[in-house]
Design an enzyme around this catalytic site. Structure first.
Site, PDB file in Angstrom:
ATOM      1  N   CYS A 116       0.889  -1.297   0.105  1.00  0.00           N
ATOM      2  CA  CYS A 116       0.051  -0.014  -0.055  1.00  0.00           C
ATOM      3  C   CYS A 116       0.844   1.238  -0.048  1.00  0.00           C
ATOM      4  CB  CYS A 116      -0.777  -0.034   1.144  1.00  0.00           C
ATOM      5  SG  CYS A 116      -2.160  -1.126   1.079  1.00  0.00           S
ATOM      6  N   HIS A 256      -3.695   7.244   2.905  1.00  0.00           N
ATOM      7  CA  HIS A 256      -3.972   6.120   2.184  1.00  0.00           C
ATOM      8  C   HIS A 256      -5.256   5.689   2.640  1.00  0.00           C
ATOM      9  CE1 HIS A 256      -3.851   1.847   0.833  1.00  0.00           C
ATOM     10  NE2 HIS A 256      -3.719   1.461   2.041  1.00  0.00           N
ATOM     11  N   ASN A 286     -10.170  -0.055  -0.446  1.00  0.00           N
ATOM     12  CA  ASN A 286      -8.731   0.239  -0.320  1.00  0.00           C
ATOM     13  C   ASN A 286      -8.148  -0.373  -1.748  1.00  0.00           C
ATOM     14  OD1 ASN A 286      -6.072  -0.079  -0.193  1.00  0.00           O
ATOM     15  ND2 ASN A 286      -6.123  -1.183   1.990  1.00  0.00           N
TER      16      ASN A 286
END
Ligand code: UT7
Length: 331
Positions: A116, A256, A286
């Site tokens: 990520c 994020h 996500n």
């Protein structure tokens, strides 16, 4: 001669049409809209359907959006970096294929994998190439087809992830805009808590690994959550203190998109209100490498030249960090 900094001069995005709602997930696993919304902030995510379409499809579409909007000649792009945890193929650079398909015929291209944090780390890489004076146009794409590595029978992961991509072009700037500071970290302790166990060199693919579901993402959510909250908050705060910034100097936090509660905890630590926090997790979930550039594309119209942005990310590895960037244009 003025010092050269690396500015973002154009952005683009792509998300697939298919919307996977919390309601639909209720038909796959024992979950419900109320739980998912209150624990994560996610209402829906996008899924790339169709035979033969991989992460490169998402990446190419996002780059084409950037090229069209920014009126860019792709043959002038020097370098293409694709941040991804889901390359088209285990071997053969996805970025090389993407570069060819978008007409970046004079570029070299490679993938960057930091889960990520891929786009965040990629910002550092892209900026370094620009600051050194070696290249003039670096295209950074964050793209992931997470649906290709998610087990839709595992409620711990299938509710979180979605597919999507975003792109940003980095160019030299002599007005002091662009990337100002970065603090990037990693800790190998993380691979026990967030990983795909098989299919790599440690545990190559066999019939048994496939039958044991070892090719899907495994996440110990609670542990990852704790690390994410404390580390994202810490590095974001560090960006402010070591650049003598207060929350009043910050126009946007660009975090994020893993969990709304992690985003809120980071915002609290930095001291900014929700009006300064970019958030689209409710729409996309996500998207791993896609979250940061998707935010930039979604909020581009609200960004003004000179705005101070703090980026923060946390992901598998563990990998994490924060970047301080001055926005370089009005759209
Ligand atoms: O981007 C990469 C980094 N990743 C992250 O940052 C993700 C970090 N982790 C998270 O976002 C959260 O840990 C999750 C969203 C994955 C899980 O939320 P949580 O609040 O940590 O839930 P939990 O795993 O502690 O589970 C709480 C309860 C449990 O029930 P009991 O034991 O209290 O009865 C779970 O069985 O919720 C249950 N549960 C669910 N219920 C409905 C777990 N998953 C679900 C579900 N639907 N999908």
């Amino acid at each position: 001669m003025a010092k050269i900094s690396a500015a973002i001069t154009a952005v683009g995005k792509y998300v697939p049409d298919y919307i996977l709602t919390n309601k639909e997930l209720e038909t796959y696993v024992d979950t419900n809209d109320e739980w998912i919304t209150s624990r994560t902030g996610i209402k829906e995510r996008r899924i790339l359907k169709g035979e033969g379409l991989g992460t490169s499809y998402l990446a190419i579409k996002s780059a084409e959006d950037l090229i069209a909007k920014g009126n860019i000649d792709p043959s002038e792009i020097d370098m293409v970096i694709v941040g991804t945890a889901t390359p088209d193929l285990p071997v053969a650079s996805t970025a090389a294929y993407v570069a060819s398909e978008i007409g970046a015929v004079n570029a070299f291209a490679y993938d960057l994998q930091a889960a990520c944090s891929s786009f965040l780390y990629g910002m550092s890489t892209a900026a370094s190439y620009i600051e050194s004076g070696r290249y003039k146009k670096v295209l950074l794409i964050g793209a992931d087809k997470m649906s290709s590595i998610i087990d839709y029978k595992d409620r711990a992961t299938c509710i979180i992830f979605g597919d999507g991509a975003g792109a940003a072009l980095f160019e030299p700037n002599e007005e002091g805009l662009g990337l100002q500071d970065e603090y990037l970290r990693s800790d190998g302790v993380g691979r026990d808590f967030l990983r795909i166990e098989a299919g790599g060199s440690l545990m190559p693919t066999t019939l048994e690994t496939v039958q044991a579901n070892k090719h899907f993402v495994y996440q110990e959510g609670k542990t990852v959550f704790k690390y994410a909250v404390s580390n994202m908050a810490e590095v974001s705060e560090k960006m402010l203190t070591r650049n003598n910034l207060t929350e009043k100097d910050i126009q946007w936090l660009v975090p994020h998109q893993a969990n709304k509660r992690i985003i809120e905890a980071t915002a609290n630590r930095v001291g900014v209100g929700s009006e300064k926090v970019m958030m689209n997790i409710q729409k996309y979930g996500n998207t791993t490498s896609g979250t940061l550039p998707l935010l930039l594309a979604d909020y581009e119209n609200q960004l003004k030249k000179g705005d101070n942005l703090i980026f923060a990310a946390f992901g598998g590895g563990f990998t994490w960090g924060a970047i301080y960037l001055k926005w370089a244009y009005n759209s």
